[in-house]
Design a protein around this motif. Sequence first.
Motif, PDB file in Angstrom:
ATOM      1  N   PRO A 102       0.813  -1.229   0.000  1.00 10.90           N
ATOM      2  CA  PRO A 102       0.000   0.000   0.000  1.00 10.90           C
ATOM      3  C   PRO A 102       0.847   1.280   0.000  1.00 10.90           C
ATOM      4  O   PRO A 102       0.486   2.261  -0.653  1.00 10.90           O
ATOM      5  CB  PRO A 102      -0.835  -0.108   1.281  1.00 10.90           C
ATOM      6  N   GLU A 103       1.962   1.269   0.714  1.00 11.39           N
ATOM      7  CA  GLU A 103       2.841   2.444   0.728  1.00 11.39           C
ATOM      8  C   GLU A 103       3.461   2.656  -0.652  1.00 11.39           C
ATOM      9  O   GLU A 103       3.518   3.768  -1.153  1.00 11.39           O
ATOM     10  CB  GLU A 103       3.940   2.273   1.785  1.00 11.39           C
ATOM     11  N   LEU A 104       3.908   1.595  -1.280  1.00 11.09           N
ATOM     12  CA  LEU A 104       4.507   1.688  -2.611  1.00 11.09           C
ATOM     13  C   LEU A 104       3.486   2.164  -3.639  1.00 11.09           C
ATOM     14  O   LEU A 104       3.805   2.960  -4.522  1.00 11.09           O
ATOM     15  CB  LEU A 104       5.095   0.338  -3.023  1.00 11.09           C
ATOM     16  N   GLN A 105       2.267   1.717  -3.517  1.00 10.75           N
ATOM     17  CA  GLN A 105       1.239   2.091  -4.488  1.00 10.75           C
ATOM     18  C   GLN A 105       0.859   3.568  -4.408  1.00 10.75           C
ATOM     19  O   GLN A 105       0.232   4.087  -5.322  1.00 10.75           O
ATOM     20  CB  GLN A 105       0.015   1.193  -4.354  1.00 10.75           C
ATOM     21  N   LYS A 106       1.269   4.266  -3.365  1.00 11.79           N
ATOM     22  CA  LYS A 106       1.087   5.716  -3.322  1.00 11.79           C
ATOM     23  C   LYS A 106       1.914   6.390  -4.412  1.00 11.79           C
ATOM     24  O   LYS A 106       1.584   7.478  -4.879  1.00 11.79           O
ATOM     25  CB  LYS A 106       1.505   6.276  -1.960  1.00 11.79           C
ATOM     26  N   TYR A 107       3.003   5.744  -4.799  1.00 10.27           N
ATOM     27  CA  TYR A 107       3.929   6.294  -5.793  1.00 10.27           C
ATOM     28  C   TYR A 107       3.859   5.556  -7.129  1.00 10.27           C
ATOM     29  O   TYR A 107       4.114   6.146  -8.172  1.00 10.27           O
ATOM     30  CB  TYR A 107       5.367   6.242  -5.257  1.00 10.27           C
ATOM     31  N   LEU A 108       3.551   4.272  -7.078  1.00 14.09           N
ATOM     32  CA  LEU A 108       3.425   3.444  -8.282  1.00 14.09           C
ATOM     33  C   LEU A 108       2.007   2.891  -8.322  1.00 14.09           C
ATOM     34  O   LEU A 108       1.743   1.775  -7.874  1.00 14.09           O
ATOM     35  CB  LEU A 108       4.446   2.293  -8.273  1.00 14.09           C
ATOM     36  N   SER A 109       1.116   3.691  -8.828  1.00 16.90           N
ATOM     37  CA  SER A 109      -0.295   3.316  -8.868  1.00 16.90           C
ATOM     38  C   SER A 109      -0.490   1.971  -9.558  1.00 16.90           C
ATOM     39  O   SER A 109       0.036   1.735 -10.636  1.00 16.90           O
ATOM     40  CB  SER A 109      -1.084   4.399  -9.607  1.00 16.90           C
ATOM     41  N   GLY A 110      -1.231   1.101  -8.903  1.00  9.25           N
ATOM     42  CA  GLY A 110      -1.542  -0.195  -9.493  1.00  9.25           C
ATOM     43  C   GLY A 110      -0.398  -1.180  -9.523  1.00  9.25           C
ATOM     44  O   GLY A 110      -0.475  -2.205 -10.195  1.00  9.25           O
ATOM     45  N   TYR A 111       0.678  -0.900  -8.764  1.00  6.11           N
ATOM     46  CA  TYR A 111       1.845  -1.786  -8.806  1.00  6.11           C
ATOM     47  C   TYR A 111       1.459  -3.221  -8.468  1.00  6.11           C
ATOM     48  O   TYR A 111       0.736  -3.475  -7.517  1.00  6.11           O
ATOM     49  CB  TYR A 111       2.940  -1.330  -7.832  1.00  6.11           C
ATOM     50  N   GLU A 112       1.965  -4.128  -9.257  1.00  5.24           N
ATOM     51  CA  GLU A 112       1.837  -5.563  -9.018  1.00  5.24           C
ATOM     52  C   GLU A 112       3.145  -6.226  -9.387  1.00  5.24           C
ATOM     53  O   GLU A 112       3.830  -5.779 -10.314  1.00  5.24           O
ATOM     54  CB  GLU A 112       0.712  -6.164  -9.870  1.00  5.24           C
ATOM     55  N   LYS A 113       3.489  -7.294  -8.679  1.00  3.24           N
ATOM     56  CA  LYS A 113       4.657  -8.102  -9.041  1.00  3.24           C
ATOM     57  C   LYS A 113       4.259  -8.948 -10.237  1.00  3.24           C
ATOM     58  O   LYS A 113       3.816 -10.079 -10.084  1.00  3.24           O
ATOM     59  CB  LYS A 113       5.057  -9.029  -7.893  1.00  3.24           C
ATOM     60  N   SER A 114       4.379  -8.375 -11.410  1.00  2.00           N
ATOM     61  CA  SER A 114       3.979  -9.125 -12.602  1.00  2.00           C
ATOM     62  C   SER A 114       4.787  -8.663 -13.805  1.00  2.00           C
ATOM     63  O   SER A 114       5.216  -7.506 -13.883  1.00  2.00           O
ATOM     64  CB  SER A 114       2.493  -8.929 -12.893  1.00  2.00           C
ATOM     65  N   GLU A 115       4.985  -9.557 -14.729  1.00  2.00           N
ATOM     66  CA  GLU A 115       5.682  -9.222 -15.963  1.00  2.00           C
ATOM     67  C   GLU A 115       4.935  -8.127 -16.713  1.00  2.00           C
ATOM     68  O   GLU A 115       5.547  -7.213 -17.270  1.00  2.00           O
ATOM     69  CB  GLU A 115       5.834 -10.464 -16.838  1.00  2.00           C
ATOM     70  N   ALA A 116       3.624  -8.200 -16.701  1.00  2.00           N
ATOM     71  CA  ALA A 116       2.820  -7.197 -17.402  1.00  2.00           C
ATOM     72  C   ALA A 116       3.078  -5.798 -16.850  1.00  2.00           C
ATOM     73  O   ALA A 116       3.196  -4.828 -17.607  1.00  2.00           O
ATOM     74  CB  ALA A 116       1.341  -7.547 -17.307  1.00  2.00           C
ATOM     75  N   TYR A 117       3.183  -5.661 -15.530  1.00  2.00           N
ATOM     76  CA  TYR A 117       3.445  -4.350 -14.947  1.00  2.00           C
ATOM     77  C   TYR A 117       4.847  -3.873 -15.301  1.00  2.00           C
ATOM     78  O   TYR A 117       5.044  -2.725 -15.688  1.00  2.00           O
ATOM     79  CB  TYR A 117       3.270  -4.376 -13.422  1.00  2.00           C
ATOM     80  N   TYR A 118       5.817  -4.752 -15.181  1.00  2.00           N
ATOM     81  CA  TYR A 118       7.210  -4.366 -15.451  1.00  2.00           C
ATOM     82  C   TYR A 118       7.417  -3.957 -16.903  1.00  2.00           C
ATOM     83  O   TYR A 118       8.174  -3.034 -17.187  1.00  2.00           O
ATOM     84  CB  TYR A 118       8.168  -5.508 -15.090  1.00  2.00           C
ATOM     85  N   LYS A 119       6.767  -4.638 -17.818  1.00  2.82           N
ATOM     86  CA  LYS A 119       6.956  -4.365 -19.239  1.00  2.82           C
ATOM     87  C   LYS A 119       5.879  -3.454 -19.820  1.00  2.82           C
ATOM     88  O   LYS A 119       5.927  -3.103 -20.987  1.00  2.82           O
ATOM     89  CB  LYS A 119       6.981  -5.674 -20.025  1.00  2.82           C
ATOM     90  N   GLY A 120       4.901  -3.087 -18.996  1.00  2.00           N
ATOM     91  CA  GLY A 120       3.802  -2.248 -19.469  1.00  2.00           C
ATOM     92  C   GLY A 120       4.274  -0.868 -19.895  1.00  2.00           C
ATOM     93  O   GLY A 120       5.455  -0.550 -19.860  1.00  2.00           O
ATOM     94  N   VAL A 121       3.321  -0.054 -20.271  1.00  2.59           N
ATOM     95  CA  VAL A 121       3.618   1.306 -20.693  1.00  2.59           C
ATOM     96  C   VAL A 121       3.072   2.254 -19.628  1.00  2.59           C
ATOM     97  O   VAL A 121       1.875   2.222 -19.347  1.00  2.59           O
ATOM     98  CB  VAL A 121       2.975   1.601 -22.068  1.00  2.59           C
ATOM     99  N   PRO A 122       3.907   3.059 -19.023  1.00  2.00           N
ATOM    100  CA  PRO A 122       5.364   3.074 -19.195  1.00  2.00           C
ATOM    101  C   PRO A 122       6.005   1.880 -18.487  1.00  2.00           C
ATOM    102  O   PRO A 122       5.409   1.291 -17.585  1.00  2.00           O
ATOM    103  CB  PRO A 122       5.787   4.389 -18.556  1.00  2.00           C
ATOM    104  N   ASP A 123       7.242   1.561 -18.854  1.00  2.93           N
ATOM    105  CA  ASP A 123       7.934   0.425 -18.235  1.00  2.93           C
ATOM    106  C   ASP A 123       8.382   0.791 -16.821  1.00  2.93           C
ATOM    107  O   ASP A 123       8.273   1.943 -16.392  1.00  2.93           O
ATOM    108  CB  ASP A 123       9.108  -0.041 -19.090  1.00  2.93           C
ATOM    109  N   ILE A 124       8.895  -0.186 -16.085  1.00  2.00           N
ATOM    110  CA  ILE A 124       9.241   0.031 -14.676  1.00  2.00           C
ATOM    111  C   ILE A 124      10.342   1.080 -14.507  1.00  2.00           C
ATOM    112  O   ILE A 124      10.303   1.876 -13.573  1.00  2.00           O
ATOM    113  CB  ILE A 124       9.624  -1.305 -13.980  1.00  2.00           C
ATOM    114  N   TYR A 125      11.296   1.133 -15.407  1.00  2.00           N
ATOM    115  CA  TYR A 125      12.374   2.120 -15.315  1.00  2.00           C
ATOM    116  C   TYR A 125      11.801   3.535 -15.398  1.00  2.00           C
ATOM    117  O   TYR A 125      12.153   4.413 -14.603  1.00  2.00           O
ATOM    118  CB  TYR A 125      13.408   1.872 -16.417  1.00  2.00           C
ATOM    119  N   THR A 126      10.898   3.741 -16.321  1.00  2.00           N
ATOM    120  CA  THR A 126      10.263   5.048 -16.474  1.00  2.00           C
ATOM    121  C   THR A 126       9.415   5.372 -15.252  1.00  2.00           C
ATOM    122  O   THR A 126       9.457   6.488 -14.723  1.00  2.00           O
ATOM    123  CB  THR A 126       9.412   5.085 -17.758  1.00  2.00           C
ATOM    124  N   ARG A 127       8.671   4.396 -14.773  1.00  2.00           N
ATOM    125  CA  ARG A 127       7.808   4.614 -13.603  1.00  2.00           C
ATOM    126  C   ARG A 127       8.617   4.971 -12.356  1.00  2.00           C
ATOM    127  O   ARG A 127       8.143   5.694 -11.484  1.00  2.00           O
ATOM    128  CB  ARG A 127       6.959   3.372 -13.323  1.00  2.00           C
TER     129      ARG A 127
END
Length: 104
Positions: free
Chosen positions: A36-61
């Motif tokens: 919940p604390e992390l999701q304040k900064y990374l909305s919708g964060y999930e430990k998933s390949e889709a999130y990491y490779k999504g748009v924008p990617d994790i580096y950009t996020r």
Amino acid sequence: MQDLTLILNNPCVEYWYLIHFKFTNKFFGSYEALKPELQKYLSGYEKSEAYYKGVPDIYTRLGETKGLATARQNAQKFLPFDLSSCQTVGISEMNKLFDIFDEL
């Protein structure tokens, strides 16, 4: 003989992500407690390949170069890991990995 460098993230690698946005050494007993604390900064964060490779990617996020610099500065504020405090203090030592990269 090669050296071995341990890189600790307590409780999980997402602690490293959190310190891209703010310094904290707050203890979280699990990923689920930190989420919940992390999701304040990374909305919708999930430990998933889709999130990491999504748009924008994790580096950009995580703020790209500026976010990485912030995380590295924040990680330097942690006291050295102490087994006796691993259930009371959070920590990420991922900056050690980037220090190794800098030396290459």
